[in-house]
Design an enzyme around this catalytic site. Structure first.
Site, short mmCIF file in Angstrom:
data_model
loop_
_atom_site.label_atom_id
_atom_site.label_comp_id
_atom_site.label_asym_id
_atom_site.label_seq_id
_atom_site.Cartn_x
_atom_site.Cartn_y
_atom_site.Cartn_z
CE LYS A 1 -1.70 -22.40 -48.83
NZ LYS A 1 -0.51 -21.87 -48.41
N GLY B 1 5.74 -27.26 -36.17
CA GLY B 1 5.74 -28.00 -37.56
C GLY B 1 6.92 -27.94 -38.38
CG ASN B 2 8.11 -28.81 -42.89
OD1 ASN B 2 8.25 -27.82 -43.70
ND2 ASN B 2 9.08 -29.55 -42.99
CG ASP C 1 -0.17 -24.06 -45.52
OD1 ASP C 1 0.76 -23.37 -46.10
OD2 ASP C 1 -0.96 -23.85 -44.79
N1 GLU Z 1 2.57 -23.98 -48.38
C1 GLU Z 1 3.58 -23.39 -48.45
C2 GLU Z 1 3.33 -21.88 -48.77
O1 GLU Z 1 2.55 -21.39 -48.09
C3 GLU Z 1 4.31 -24.01 -49.98
C4 GLU Z 1 3.40 -24.41 -51.08
C5 GLU Z 1 4.24 -25.03 -52.28
O2 GLU Z 1 5.31 -25.72 -51.93
O3 GLU Z 1 3.46 -25.22 -53.17
O4 GLU Z 1 4.14 -21.49 -49.66
#
Ligand code: GLU
Length: 441
Positions: free
Chosen positions: A118, A232-233, A158
């Site tokens: 992350k 959001g998305n 994210d």
């Molecule tokens: N941010 C998203 C999650 O929490 C997607 C992460 C990604 O696609 O790598 O899983």
């Protein structure tokens, strides 16, 4: 836990995420002396490495701004580091460590070979112009590009990072690395390597998981009232699929309050959510302004104050408290599928589980997003593009498989399913076995 609490006393979210997993896996862990011998837990709770860097950029008034950027490569036992980037004023190492830790188990559940990571920054996109966002993304990538790569670490979106930001980040990456269309980021645009359905995937996957959970409990989603937090998305995709499946989305919320939608969210309102997100205003009241009489705004209230059958937290960690859980139950809610990462506070989850409210955790429910990122990586690696039908069929299969893993590891003696335990044990077993097989590294 005691050792971690003493070492990282201020990292509340990180400690919360680790505690939940350790409590879930305790019994299984103790049945496997080889885990204890290899000190799997002690190794698994520490990120492999943390990059932290200064990001300096110039705003529209010509003033110099400085933020902090991070990338946390958490665990690579089952594949290259994979996980999103979060741009939000509250980002700090604790938040990203919790997200990287969660991502490790979530990615393990997807059936695909992806490790956990992350990253992000304390940059606040609210009120920023497109040009400011571009300059920030470029400055951010100037520091990050050397730490990532298509077989090494693959960031994505994210909170605060969507298609627009991925575009700016990828543009700068290609320029700096002189690598073109390599799949180093996912969530890309459709004309330059992006996967059809990636924008919808987290929300769609969440609804497919919800369908399986409801079917297992002998219920269906058709005609049910759904309350959603965020616009959001993720909230957009969840609302779209909920409506397609015949449910009625009766509430959407934001940091400023809630919009109640008595007749249900229409496709026009759903598409307007994209405009609201792109405006960087971060105000749900805009929905009521655009659709007067159809969306009724109340300031300072959450989505959980609106009567519903199913609650879908789609915004931020710890957004749903015990008081919210009690209010939901009082108003007739009987199911909560957590779509945001760690969206429910521990005592809210406890309340749901002990008061007959079906509950499933974010790392299972929202895994369709990163799973579809994994599918995007596959398409990039083989230089092909799948149709929406192909991607959707694979997403369906993955969500079904995640649900099966939860049932396998989380079924209680009375036949009901503890989805928190099921998801945590299933994810843990996969990562722990990979770590054992790879030796002490
Ligand atoms: N941010 C998203 C999650 O929490 C997607 C992460 C990604 O696609 O790598 O899983």
């Amino acid at each position: 836990m005691a050792r971690l609490e003493a070492k990282y006393p201020t990292e509340k979210e990180y400690l919360q995420a680790v505690r939940e997993v350790l409590e879930s896996i305790e019994d299984v862990y103790n049945e496997h002396p080889e885990f204890e011998e290899a000190k799997i837990v002690e190794r698994l709770v520490e990120p492999d490495r943390i990059f932290s860097f200064r990001v300096t950029w110039v705003d529209d008034r010509g003033e110099i701004q400085t933020n902090t950027g991070y990338r946390i490569q958490f665990n690579s036992a089952i594949g290259p580091y994979k996980g999103g980037l979060r741009f939000h004023r509250a980002v700090n190492p604790s938040m990203l460590k919790f997200l990287g830790f969660e991502q490790t188990f979530k990615n393990a559940l997807t059936t695909l070979p992806m490790g956990g990571a992350k990253g992000g920054s304390d940059f606040d996109p609210v009120g920023k112009s497109d040009a400011e966002i571009m300059r920030f993304c470029q400055a951010f990538m100037l520091e990050l590009w050397n730490c990532i790569g298509p077989d090494q670490d693959i960031p994505a979106g994210d909170v605060g990072v969507g298609g627009r930001e991925i575009g700016f980040l990828d543009g700068m990456y290609c320029k700096l690395a002189r690598q073109y269309n390599t799949g180093v980021l996912t969530g890309k645009g459709m004309t330059w390597g992006g996967s059809i359905l990636r924008p919808e995937a987290t929300g769609f996957g969440a609804l497919y998981f919800t369908q399986h959970l409801l079917a297992k409990a002998g219920k269906s989603i058709e005609g049910k009232k759904i309350a959603i937090s965020g616009f959001g998305n993720v909230a957009w995709g969840a609302a779209k699929k909920a409506a397609q499946l015949g449910a009625k989305v009766v509430a959407i919320s934001g940091p400023d309050g809630v919009c109640e939608i008595p007749d249900g969210l229409t496709p026009e309102m759903n598409e307007y959510m994209l405009v609201m997100r792109a405006s960087n205003r971060n105000m749900v009241e805009d929905l009521a302004t655009k659709f007067p009489g159809k969306a009724i705004f109340t300031a300072g209230k959450k989505a959980w104050s609106i009567p519903c059958d199913i609650a879908l937290p789609c915004a931020f960690q710890n957004e749903l408290s015990l008081a919210d859980a009690e209010e939901l139950k009082k108003n007739g809610c009987w199911c909560c599928c957590e779509v945001s990462n760690m969206g429910c506070q521990p005592d809210a989850i406890h309340f749901f589980q002990h008061n007959g409210v079906l509950f499933a955790p974010g790392k299972a429910v929202n895994a369709g997003g990163v799973a579809t990122s994994g599918l995007e990586m596959t398409q990039n690696a083989s230089h092909i593009s799948w149709s929406a039908e192909e991607v959707d069929a694979k997403l369906h299969y993955i969500m079904k498989s995640i649900h099966e893993q939860c049932v396998r590891y989380g079924t209680k003696p009375d036949g009901s399913v503890d989805y928190v335990k099921g998801a945590n044990i299933a994810g843990f077993m996969k990562v722990a076995h990979a770590m054992l097989e790879k030796g002490v590294i």
